[in-house]
Design a protein around this motif. Structure first.
Motif, short mmCIF file in Angstrom:
data_model
loop_
_atom_site.label_atom_id
_atom_site.label_comp_id
_atom_site.label_asym_id
_atom_site.label_seq_id
_atom_site.Cartn_x
_atom_site.Cartn_y
_atom_site.Cartn_z
N GLY A 37 30.52 34.60 18.46
CA GLY A 37 29.34 35.29 18.82
C GLY A 37 29.28 36.73 18.78
O GLY A 37 30.72 37.07 18.51
N TRP A 38 28.96 37.81 20.10
CA TRP A 38 28.78 39.04 19.87
C TRP A 38 29.52 39.43 21.00
O TRP A 38 29.35 40.42 21.73
CB TRP A 38 27.48 39.80 19.74
CG TRP A 38 26.69 39.49 18.65
CD1 TRP A 38 25.45 39.26 18.48
CD2 TRP A 38 27.38 40.95 17.50
NE1 TRP A 38 25.83 39.38 16.99
CE2 TRP A 38 26.78 39.90 15.92
CE3 TRP A 38 28.06 41.60 17.44
CZ2 TRP A 38 26.25 41.32 15.69
CZ3 TRP A 38 27.84 42.36 16.23
CH2 TRP A 38 27.59 42.13 15.00
N LYS A 39 30.73 38.36 21.50
CA LYS A 39 31.37 38.96 22.93
C LYS A 39 31.88 40.15 22.23
O LYS A 39 32.85 40.19 21.73
CB LYS A 39 32.40 38.04 22.96
CG LYS A 39 31.36 36.30 23.80
CD LYS A 39 32.65 35.24 23.98
CE LYS A 39 33.66 35.65 25.03
NZ LYS A 39 33.61 34.67 25.55
N ASP B 217 32.89 37.87 12.19
CA ASP B 217 33.50 37.94 13.35
C ASP B 217 32.47 36.87 14.66
O ASP B 217 32.97 35.91 15.37
CB ASP B 217 34.23 38.62 14.23
CG ASP B 217 35.74 38.02 14.99
OD1 ASP B 217 35.94 37.05 14.97
OD2 ASP B 217 34.75 38.64 16.60
N ALA B 218 31.45 37.24 14.80
CA ALA B 218 30.23 37.24 15.84
C ALA B 218 29.53 36.06 14.85
O ALA B 218 28.62 35.41 15.38
CB ALA B 218 29.26 38.35 15.50
N ALA B 219 29.60 35.63 13.88
CA ALA B 219 29.09 34.35 12.89
C ALA B 219 29.55 33.49 13.82
O ALA B 219 28.65 31.74 13.41
CB ALA B 219 29.46 34.61 11.32
N ASP B 220 30.03 33.24 13.89
CA ASP B 220 31.74 31.87 14.62
C ASP B 220 30.74 31.60 15.84
O ASP B 220 31.13 32.68 16.41
CB ASP B 220 33.25 32.44 14.78
CG ASP B 220 33.61 31.13 15.22
OD1 ASP B 220 32.84 30.23 16.17
OD2 ASP B 220 35.32 30.68 14.92
N TRP B 221 29.49 30.86 16.22
CA TRP B 221 29.00 30.13 17.72
C TRP B 221 29.85 30.30 18.66
O TRP B 221 29.76 30.89 19.97
CB TRP B 221 28.90 29.24 17.19
CG TRP B 221 29.15 28.04 16.90
CD1 TRP B 221 29.86 27.24 15.50
CD2 TRP B 221 30.09 27.35 18.08
NE1 TRP B 221 30.31 26.31 15.80
CE2 TRP B 221 29.94 25.91 16.93
CE3 TRP B 221 29.26 27.08 19.64
CZ2 TRP B 221 31.06 25.15 18.03
CZ3 TRP B 221 30.74 25.88 20.26
CH2 TRP B 221 30.74 25.01 20.41
N ARG B 222 31.60 30.36 17.91
CA ARG B 222 32.35 30.24 19.15
C ARG B 222 31.91 31.08 19.37
O ARG B 222 33.06 32.15 21.43
CB ARG B 222 33.76 29.53 19.00
CG ARG B 222 33.38 27.60 18.25
CD ARG B 222 34.79 28.05 17.78
NE ARG B 222 34.77 25.92 17.72
CZ ARG B 222 34.17 25.63 16.56
NH1 ARG B 222 33.57 26.45 15.82
NH2 ARG B 222 34.01 24.24 15.95
#
Length: 402
Positions: free
Chosen positions: A48-50, A41-46
């Motif tokens: 990230g680690w939110k 999920d974090a790999a999506d730059w939209r």
């Protein structure tokens, strides 16, 4: 007065079993899958680690588990407790009562947030905070009572809540009862409620050694006070747009793992209780040792399995017993916990001449041999045999030398 007391055997190099487990629970494929999902999920730059969506789900599940109205996640239990105290706005002379037998974290938090730490004696059976001694030290300046469910034994909060009502602060009203449940996550109160819904605020730790862990660190506060919950959310995120705060957020991966660990918490706790009760039964005929109380219904989670040696062995004899366990049998043990002022200069300087002699006498007899639910039956048998043999050896050599 002795300072910097030894809390582990003098030699740990040859231990087959450590002084304490490095991880309290255990992980399964489900936790690994949760981490992998968070990574993907974090790999999506939209995205990230939110962490907000993950943290919210974990908080919702935790509040439902405890029955509290609110749960607020933090990066550690220590920072969570500090922010509870920060909310109180402690002023010079404001007192916070806590048990002398404790981890240093709660006591440092009180001092760091500007409160005057007042130490009270433990109950001689559970080693939790003694209501009678709390009443002895409570004053009109008391703002809070911190009750620790020490080593997994769940304290009855009703005497402290009643005591607070009878001794209101002249400005702020009854002192609040803050519950330190770092070692009792998933426990049950004498009334059968899950730990976390009673008192003004309950603090949990998910550090590696705790009963459930979120990748080695993490914490949670549960409360029924909406104003406290709102302020805690500001405090952990730089204060929003109006208030002071800092960054104390739990990460996405921690929250994802926390959801899985929470779903398995009862399973892990039941396994720990079974192991502890088994050890108690196996050692029941060792007359020299006082074993921990046996409470049913998850009222004792046995974060550690406490032993008390005879009064005549206090101090030197107890140390000899621990060293014999380690040197002859490879069994590690820890003294959990001496009065905090004996081992921490800041706390010692803060409290001045005040001492808790009952706490000192009890912990001079205390040790906690290594226990974990995932020990094999052979491990557990070997450890109990070692405790028996070390008891015989200590009885013979200590009596001879004295």
């Amino acid at each position: 007065m002795p300072t910097n007391p030894t809390t582990v055997p003098r030699s740990t190099a040859g231990l087959r079993w450590p002084v304490e487990p490095a991880m309290g629970g255990w992980y399964t494929a489900a936790e690994r899958t949760a981490v992998e999902f968070a990574l993907d999920d974090a790999a999506d730059w939209r995205m990230g680690w939110k962490s907000a969506p993950y943290t919210q789900r974990f908080e919702d599940a935790f509040s439902a588990h405890t029955g509290a109205d609110h749960a607020v996640a933090f990066n550690s239990g220590g920072t969570a407790l500090e922010m509870d105290l920060h909310f109180l706005g402690l002023e010079p002379g404001d007192e916070v009562i806590s048990c002398a037998i404790n981890f240093v974290g709660p006591h440092i938090a009180v001092i760091g947030q500007g409160g005057h730490l007042v130490l009270a004696e433990p109950d001689p059976i559970t080693l939790n905070l003694d209501p009678a001694d709390t009443e002895r030290v409570i004053t009109s300046r008391t703002r809070a009572i911190v009750v620790t469910h020490w080593n997994g034994a769940v304290a009855d909060l009703r005497p402290f809540l009643d005591l607070a009502d009878r001794h209101p602060h002249p400005v702020h009203g009854p002192p609040v009862v803050i519950v330190d449940a770092a070692r009792a996550c998933g426990g049950r109160t004498p009334l059968g409620a899950v730990v976390g819904a009673e008192g003004w605020a309950t603090v949990f730790s998910f550090e590696s050694k705790k009963l459930m862990t979120t990748l080695g660190q993490g914490g949670m506060v549960t409360t029924n006070d909406s104003a406290l919950a709102d302020r805690l959310r500001w405090l952990r995120t730089y204060g929003g747009r109006e208030h002071w705060g800092t960054n104390q957020m739990m990460t996405k991966a921690q929250a994802a793992v926390g959801l899985v660990q929470l779903s398995r918490l009862d399973e892990m706790n039941h396994a720990r209780i079974r192991r502890a009760h088994q050890r108690t039964r196996q050692l029941a005929d060792v007359e020299e040792l006082t074993l921990p109380p046996t409470f049913n219904g998850r009222m004792h989670l046995y974060y550690r399995h406490n032993l008390l040696v005879p009064v005549a062995w206090a101090g030197e004899g107890r140390d000899q017993f621990m060293n014999t366990l380690a040197d002859r049998y490879g069994v590690g043990s820890i003294i959990s916990d001496p009065p905090t002022y004996l081992g921490h200069r800041l706390i010692r300087d803060h409290i001045g001449a005040h001492r808790c002699p009952r706490a000192e006498r009890l912990t001079a007899r205390l040790l906690c041999p290594c226990l974990h639910p995932r020990m094999s039956e052979a491990d557990e048998t070997a450890i109990c045999d070692a405790i028996r043999q070390a008891t015989v050896h200590t009885a013979r050599t200590h009596c001879t030398s004295h």
